[in-house]
Design a protein around this motif. Structure first.
Motif, PDB file in Angstrom:
ATOM      1  N   TYR A 259      39.173  46.800  32.745  1.00  0.00           N
ATOM      2  CA  TYR A 259      39.959  45.890  33.584  1.00  0.00           C
ATOM      3  C   TYR A 259      39.186  44.605  33.875  1.00  0.00           C
ATOM      4  CZ  TYR A 259      42.337  44.160  37.805  1.00  0.00           C
ATOM      5  OH  TYR A 259      42.971  43.380  38.749  1.00  0.00           O
ATOM      6  N   LEU A 260      37.929  44.736  34.272  1.00  0.00           N
ATOM      7  CA  LEU A 260      37.135  43.542  34.567  1.00  0.00           C
ATOM      8  C   LEU A 260      36.805  42.763  33.301  1.00  0.00           C
ATOM      9  CD1 LEU A 260      34.746  44.855  37.370  1.00  0.00           C
ATOM     10  CD2 LEU A 260      36.917  43.623  37.597  1.00  0.00           C
ATOM     11  N   ASP A 261      36.618  43.456  32.186  1.00  0.00           N
ATOM     12  CA  ASP A 261      36.416  42.768  30.907  1.00  0.00           C
ATOM     13  C   ASP A 261      37.611  41.882  30.569  1.00  0.00           C
ATOM     14  OD1 ASP A 261      33.880  43.700  30.259  1.00  0.00           O
ATOM     15  OD2 ASP A 261      34.633  45.452  29.170  1.00  0.00           O
ATOM     16  N   PHE A 262      38.817  42.326  30.930  1.00  0.00           N
ATOM     17  CA  PHE A 262      40.036  41.571  30.622  1.00  0.00           C
ATOM     18  C   PHE A 262      40.010  40.186  31.259  1.00  0.00           C
ATOM     19  CE2 PHE A 262      44.306  40.197  31.899  1.00  0.00           C
ATOM     20  CZ  PHE A 262      44.904  40.079  30.653  1.00  0.00           C
ATOM     21  N   LEU A 263      39.388  40.064  32.413  1.00  0.00           N
ATOM     22  CA  LEU A 263      39.336  38.772  33.091  1.00  0.00           C
ATOM     23  C   LEU A 263      38.584  37.725  32.276  1.00  0.00           C
ATOM     24  CD1 LEU A 263      38.592  39.959  36.741  1.00  0.00           C
ATOM     25  CD2 LEU A 263      40.818  39.507  35.702  1.00  0.00           C
ATOM     26  N   TYR A 264      37.743  38.175  31.342  1.00  0.00           N
ATOM     27  CA  TYR A 264      36.969  37.275  30.491  1.00  0.00           C
ATOM     28  C   TYR A 264      37.668  36.968  29.166  1.00  0.00           C
ATOM     29  CZ  TYR A 264      32.886  37.915  33.517  1.00  0.00           C
ATOM     30  OH  TYR A 264      32.019  37.921  34.583  1.00  0.00           O
ATOM     31  N   THR A 265      38.738  37.693  28.856  1.00  0.00           N
ATOM     32  CA  THR A 265      39.439  37.449  27.604  1.00  0.00           C
ATOM     33  C   THR A 265      40.167  36.112  27.666  1.00  0.00           C
ATOM     34  OG1 THR A 265      41.496  38.528  28.311  1.00  0.00           O
ATOM     35  CG2 THR A 265      39.788  39.931  27.301  1.00  0.00           C
ATOM     36  N   GLU A 266      40.578  35.613  26.516  1.00  0.00           N
ATOM     37  CA  GLU A 266      41.283  34.337  26.481  1.00  0.00           C
ATOM     38  C   GLU A 266      42.545  34.383  27.333  1.00  0.00           C
ATOM     39  OE1 GLU A 266      43.338  31.823  22.946  1.00  0.00           O
ATOM     40  OE2 GLU A 266      41.203  32.281  22.654  1.00  0.00           O
ATOM     41  N   GLU A 267      43.262  35.491  27.283  1.00  0.00           N
ATOM     42  CA  GLU A 267      44.487  35.613  28.089  1.00  0.00           C
ATOM     43  C   GLU A 267      44.161  35.649  29.574  1.00  0.00           C
ATOM     44  OE1 GLU A 267      48.558  38.317  28.464  1.00  0.00           O
ATOM     45  OE2 GLU A 267      46.882  39.028  27.227  1.00  0.00           O
ATOM     46  N   GLY A 268      43.165  36.429  29.941  1.00  0.00           N
ATOM     47  CA  GLY A 268      42.777  36.506  31.346  1.00  0.00           C
ATOM     48  C   GLY A 268      42.280  35.175  31.882  1.00  0.00           C
ATOM     49  N   GLN A 269      41.530  34.451  31.068  1.00  0.00           N
ATOM     50  CA  GLN A 269      41.019  33.131  31.460  1.00  0.00           C
ATOM     51  C   GLN A 269      42.157  32.112  31.597  1.00  0.00           C
ATOM     52  OE1 GLN A 269      37.041  31.994  31.269  1.00  0.00           O
ATOM     53  NE2 GLN A 269      37.615  33.728  32.537  1.00  0.00           N
TER      54      GLN A 269
END
Length: 328
Positions: A259-269
């Motif tokens: 979940y926290l890794d997702f915040l760093y993905t292009e979509e999350g960013q």
């Protein structure tokens, strides 16, 4: 017949046990007060990629959230706006001591800074930190004893004053005290201060994260409020961490990290940028560059010697904040 019943029970156990042993699919994210809309969007995007997962949210001032976790709030992850509150959890055994190395950029997927929101037309002509000490200006921001948002405001004003008054502590303290005197009401969190300023029409300027000023302007309309970027402000990072003690109990360690890794993905960013945050991903930052004015940002290490020193000198019981804030 007895043998058939035993066989049937064995088969049921065989097929039911794997279902019961499935990986946990529910997380609780304890976050800061003004992040509700951001994480509604982040969660929706994450769940689309992980069907069946549920993300519950808890929002309040991060210092209050950290204390709540110690008192029993079973958050699997925290998405805070202040490093000291995660350090507080680490010192009490809830978060790994090397939490800042668990994710990129010191575990901060995006950032912002204290900025200003004024009435349409800026009738008081508020442009910079110096204006907050004028007799005719009433600033609105939450209680720095309960809100990470407000602590950044306090530190940003302090950083400006250090430059303006060339380190003269007496003048710096007089300036901060005057700002505190000019605040009509100290709410417990950033969202309550937004309500005080926008809906109750109290005060002349709201001081909050740039991301929040953009969100407010979008929600209430440019005909009511407008943003003002000060000459300098303090870098406000938004640190994240897995609450190991809780995640181990729930068996959610892997899901929490994903979940926290997702915040760093292009979509999350991209979602974070859409909600007014400045992001680390260069591609996404480039897409939104025109929407974010340039500003000179200073950081806590250069101005104050780091968070540990800030905690000891400013935020500890009997520290500078206690002295200047008094019994308000």
């Amino acid at each position: 017949m007895k043998r058939l019943l035993i066989l049937g029970a064995t088969l049921v156990a065989h097929f039911v046990t794997p279902a019961l042993a499935q990986e946990p699919t529910k997380l609780l994210n304890a976050s800061y007060d003004v992040s509700r809309e951001l994480f509604v969007a982040e969660n929706e995007a994450f769940i689309k990629q992980h069907p069946g997962v549920t993300i519950d949210q808890s929002h309040a001032g991060t210092s209050k959230q950290a204390r709540s976790i110690l008192e029993g709030l079973e958050a699997d992850v925290v998405t805070f706006n202040q490093t000291t509150d995660i350090e507080f959890l680490a010192k009490n055994g809830f978060v790994s001591k090397d939490w800042a190395k668990a994710f990129p950029n010191n575990a901060s997927p995006f950032y912002s800074f204290p900025s200003f929101l004024v009435r349409k037309g800026n009738p008081k002509n508020i442009k910079d930190w110096s204006d907050l000490a004028r007799d005719d200006v009433h600033a609105v921001f939450p209680n720095p004893k309960t809100s990470g948002n407000a602590r950044y405001t306090y530190l940003a004003a302090h950083a400006w004053a250090k430059e303006a008054y060339e380190g003269d502590e007496a003048k710096i303290e007089a300036y901060i005290t005057k700002i505190f005197d000019n605040v009509p009401v100290f709410d417990t969190g950033g969202r309550a201060s937004t309500t005080t300023f926008v809906e109750r029409e109290t005060g002349d300027v709201l001081i909050t994260f740039e991301a929040e000023t953009r969100s407010i302007a979008k929600q209430y309309g440019a005909d009511k409020v407008e943003a003002v970027i000060p000459s300098v402000s303090l870098l406000a990072e938004f640190p994240v961490a897995v609450v190991d003690k809780v995640a181990e109990k729930h068996g959610t360690q892997a899901l929490a990290k994903t979940y926290l890794d997702f915040l760093y993905t292009e979509e999350g960013q991209r979602i974070a940028a859409e909600f007014g945050h400045r992001v680390r991903n260069e591609k996404v930052a480039g897409e939104f560059k025109a929407q974010f004015p340039d500003i000179r940002l200073v950081n806590v290490d250069d101005v104050f010697g780091g968070w540990s020193k800030i905690q000891a000198e400013h935020f500890a019981s009997g520290g500078v904040l206690d002295k200047l804030y008094g019994s308000r």
